[in-house]
Design an enzyme around this catalytic site. Structure first.
Site, PDB file in Angstrom:
ATOM      1  N   ASP A   1       3.207  -4.322  -2.774  1.00  0.00           N
ATOM      2  CA  ASP A   1       2.809  -4.054  -1.391  1.00  0.00           C
ATOM      3  C   ASP A   1       4.083  -4.159  -0.559  1.00  0.00           C
ATOM      4  O   ASP A   1       4.632  -5.248  -0.383  1.00  0.00           O
ATOM      5  CB  ASP A   1       1.752  -5.084  -0.947  1.00  0.00           C
ATOM      6  CG  ASP A   1       1.249  -4.811   0.474  1.00  0.00           C
ATOM      7  OD1 ASP A   1       2.026  -4.259   1.280  1.00  0.00           O
ATOM      8  OD2 ASP A   1       0.099  -5.179   0.777  1.00  0.00           O
TER       9      ASP A   1
ATOM     10  N   TYR B   1      -1.364 -11.118   1.519  1.00  0.00           N
ATOM     11  CA  TYR B   1      -2.232 -10.873   2.674  1.00  0.00           C
ATOM     12  C   TYR B   1      -3.652 -11.331   2.307  1.00  0.00           C
ATOM     13  O   TYR B   1      -4.169 -10.962   1.240  1.00  0.00           O
ATOM     14  CB  TYR B   1      -2.194  -9.382   3.038  1.00  0.00           C
ATOM     15  CG  TYR B   1      -3.279  -8.982   4.004  1.00  0.00           C
ATOM     16  CD1 TYR B   1      -3.382  -9.621   5.240  1.00  0.00           C
ATOM     17  CD2 TYR B   1      -4.199  -7.995   3.692  1.00  0.00           C
ATOM     18  CE1 TYR B   1      -4.393  -9.274   6.132  1.00  0.00           C
ATOM     19  CE2 TYR B   1      -5.197  -7.640   4.576  1.00  0.00           C
ATOM     20  CZ  TYR B   1      -5.284  -8.284   5.794  1.00  0.00           C
ATOM     21  OH  TYR B   1      -6.282  -7.948   6.667  1.00  0.00           O
TER      22      TYR B   1
ATOM     23  N   ARG C   1     -11.788  16.046   2.411  1.00  0.00           N
ATOM     24  CA  ARG C   1     -11.805  14.765   1.659  1.00  0.00           C
ATOM     25  C   ARG C   1     -10.764  14.798   0.534  1.00  0.00           C
ATOM     26  O   ARG C   1     -10.146  13.802   0.203  1.00  0.00           O
ATOM     27  CB  ARG C   1     -13.210  14.491   1.084  1.00  0.00           C
ATOM     28  CG  ARG C   1     -13.217  13.291   0.149  1.00  0.00           C
ATOM     29  CD  ARG C   1     -14.565  12.603  -0.041  1.00  0.00           C
ATOM     30  NE  ARG C   1     -15.708  13.466  -0.030  1.00  0.00           N
ATOM     31  CZ  ARG C   1     -16.097  14.260  -1.030  1.00  0.00           C
ATOM     32  NH1 ARG C   1     -15.387  14.316  -2.150  1.00  0.00           N
ATOM     33  NH2 ARG C   1     -17.176  15.001  -0.925  1.00  0.00           N
TER      34      ARG C   1
ATOM     35  N   LYS D   1       1.109  -0.596  10.041  1.00  0.00           N
ATOM     36  CA  LYS D   1       2.136  -1.526  10.493  1.00  0.00           C
ATOM     37  C   LYS D   1       3.436  -0.789  10.875  1.00  0.00           C
ATOM     38  O   LYS D   1       3.446  -0.042  11.837  1.00  0.00           O
ATOM     39  CB  LYS D   1       2.338  -2.583   9.407  1.00  0.00           C
ATOM     40  CG  LYS D   1       1.016  -3.208   8.907  1.00  0.00           C
ATOM     41  CD  LYS D   1       0.283  -3.907  10.022  1.00  0.00           C
ATOM     42  CE  LYS D   1      -0.887  -4.768   9.652  1.00  0.00           C
ATOM     43  NZ  LYS D   1      -2.019  -4.273   8.967  1.00  0.00           N
TER      44      LYS D   1
HETATM   45  N1  PLP Z   1      -1.097  -5.426   3.092  1.00  0.00           N
HETATM   46  C1  PLP Z   1      -0.498  -6.239   3.978  1.00  0.00           C
HETATM   47  C2  PLP Z   1       0.781  -6.918   3.604  1.00  0.00           C
HETATM   48  C3  PLP Z   1      -1.050  -6.443   5.246  1.00  0.00           C
HETATM   49  O1  PLP Z   1      -0.442  -7.257   6.124  1.00  0.00           O
HETATM   50  C4  PLP Z   1      -2.272  -5.779   5.575  1.00  0.00           C
HETATM   51  C5  PLP Z   1      -2.910  -5.978   6.888  1.00  0.00           C
HETATM   52  O2  PLP Z   1      -2.534  -6.820   7.669  1.00  0.00           O
HETATM   53  C6  PLP Z   1      -2.867  -4.957   4.617  1.00  0.00           C
HETATM   54  C7  PLP Z   1      -2.259  -4.790   3.391  1.00  0.00           C
HETATM   55  C8  PLP Z   1      -4.157  -4.230   4.926  1.00  0.00           C
HETATM   56  O3  PLP Z   1      -3.893  -3.150   5.755  1.00  0.00           O
HETATM   57  P1  PLP Z   1      -4.933  -2.556   6.836  1.00  0.00           P
HETATM   58  O4  PLP Z   1      -5.117  -3.592   7.877  1.00  0.00           O
HETATM   59  O5  PLP Z   1      -4.236  -1.318   7.303  1.00  0.00           O
HETATM   60  O6  PLP Z   1      -6.190  -2.270   6.099  1.00  0.00           O
END
Ligand code: PLP
Length: 381
Positions: free
Chosen positions: A174, A102, A50, A199
């Site tokens: 992000d 998002y 962990r 992604k």
């Molecule tokens: N940030 C962005 C820009 C995203 O597009 C996403 C998911 O689509 C996330 C964060 C969240 O990631 P996860 O789906 O891996 O939890």
């Protein structure tokens, strides 16, 4: 050793001999929950997964080397990284965010964050005046997506740094949409970088992961402590898969971008397409700013068609392109943000952002571009 980006994708920042036991070229998967102590008060460097694990450490070092971070924690998915980041703030703190984030991040802020007494507000961070005007006495951070998800607005990160310095704010970016291949926010003054590693970094639509990269030691130390406490960690096997994905990040993403440029130009000329949102098009309002702070445009395209009926038919008719909720992988995916990624946003917020029933988001993969265009063509016919 200061290796080039592509080399760092393969080797991190120089290989850790101990991780590559027996001369193994690939990093082994240390599928271990716990590690024996050589003696009382002694450690091999690893005690319990962990907290840390050799496979995951190699991945974290690689991500730090790609983002220019002092430390990175690898999380179970992107949302785990977003949640971890919120733990740095206290009750009563305010975070000013890009309005086009998002949808899952907004859900996290408004539900979990709100319950913890954090305040959030949302402005179009592409407009620096709106950002200045949105700062409150208790504002502690700017939370930015650039290009934003899904309407591809571009925020000037250098301007955000000036504002953050003036008001003593942290900058959190992000960076999922461009990946460190094309954009490295820490070099432009960000304090924290978040990724959905699911992604472009993983790149194969087969593994969830998330990253939180820190620009300074003090923040990194706080995050490490919270990380082991709340248990956000990425499993060893998934760490291996993401490491393997990162090895081809630069070739994949460049091929995806080449395809995206062709498809965006083709979409522009289609009679049923009303608007194309792609930062690689010169007429995109954020083109110049993006080009000044990133070395590429990525492979995310949003577009509006002439009606809801056309949008729905397209989603039902695509054959090669999967109608699915994710992005960044080698397989092209098409998403209906209104019902999927941004389905939890209040209707009036969605409509204000332009996430309407005729709005689609395409993540372009590495298939043959002509095949992808033919698929879109038959689906729009
Ligand atoms: N940030 C962005 C820009 C995203 O597009 C996403 C998911 O689509 C996330 C964060 C969240 O990631 P996860 O789906 O891996 O939890």
């Amino acid at each position: 050793m200061n290796y080039g980006f592509e080399t760092r994708c393969i080797h991190g920042n120089g290989t850790d001999e101990k991780t590559h036991s027996y001369g193994s070229v690939a990093v082994p998967i240390y599928q271990a929950a716990t590690f024996a102590h050589p003696g009382i008060g002694q450690s091999t460097g690893y005690d319990y997964t962990r907290e840390s694990n050799p496979t995951r450490t190699e991945l974290e070092h690689t991500m730090s080397a790609l983002e220019g971070a002092v430390d990175t924690v690898a999380c179970a998915n992107g949302m785990a990284a977003v949640g971890l980041c919120l733990e740095l703030f206290d009750r009563g703190d305010h975070i000013l965010c890009t309005d086009d984030l998002y949808g899952g991040s907004v859900r996290m802020f408004e539900s979990v964050g709100g319950k913890r007494g954090l305040e959030f507000s949302y402005v179009d961070t592409a407009d620096a005046d709106l950002v200045e005007a949105g700062i409150r006495e208790n504002t502690k951070a700017l939370y930015i997506e650039t290009p934003s998800n899904p309407t591809m607005r571009v925020t000037d990160l250098r301007k955000m740094k000036e504002i953050a310095d003036k008001h003593d704010l942290k900058i959190i970016v992000d960076n999922t949409f461009l990946s460190p291949l094309f954009q490295r926010p820490i070099e432009l003054g960000a304090d924290l970088v978040i990724h959905s590693g699911t992604k472009f970094l993983g790149g194969h639509n087969d593994t969830l992961a998330g990253f939180l990269c820190s620009a300074d030691e003090e923040t990194a130390k706080k995050i490490r402590y919270i990380y082991k406490t709340v248990g956000s960690c990425l499993a060893p096997f998934d760490s291996y898969l993401i490491l393997r994905g990162i090895k081809t990040l630069s070739v994949r993403l460049r091929a995806q971008q080449d395809n995206a440029i062709k498809i965006a130009n083709w979409l522009k000329g289609h009679e049923k397409v009303k608007q194309v949102y792609y930062v690689g098009l010169k007429e995109h309002p954020g083109y110049e700013v993006n080009a000044s702070q990133a070395s590429g445009f990525g492979s995310m395209i949003s577009f509006k068609v002439d009606s809801e009926a056309t949008a729905r038919k397209l989603l039902e008719r695509v054959k090669l392109i999967a109608y699915a909720e994710s992005l960044g992988g080698v397989e092209s995916l098409i998403t209906y943000p209104m019902l999927q990624t941004h389905g939890d946003l209040p209707v009036e917020v969605r409509e204000k952002l332009g996430i309407t029933e005729d709005f689609l988001r395409l993540s372009v993969g590495i298939e043959n571009a002509d095949d992808l265009i033919a698929d879109l063509e038959q689906a729009l016919a």
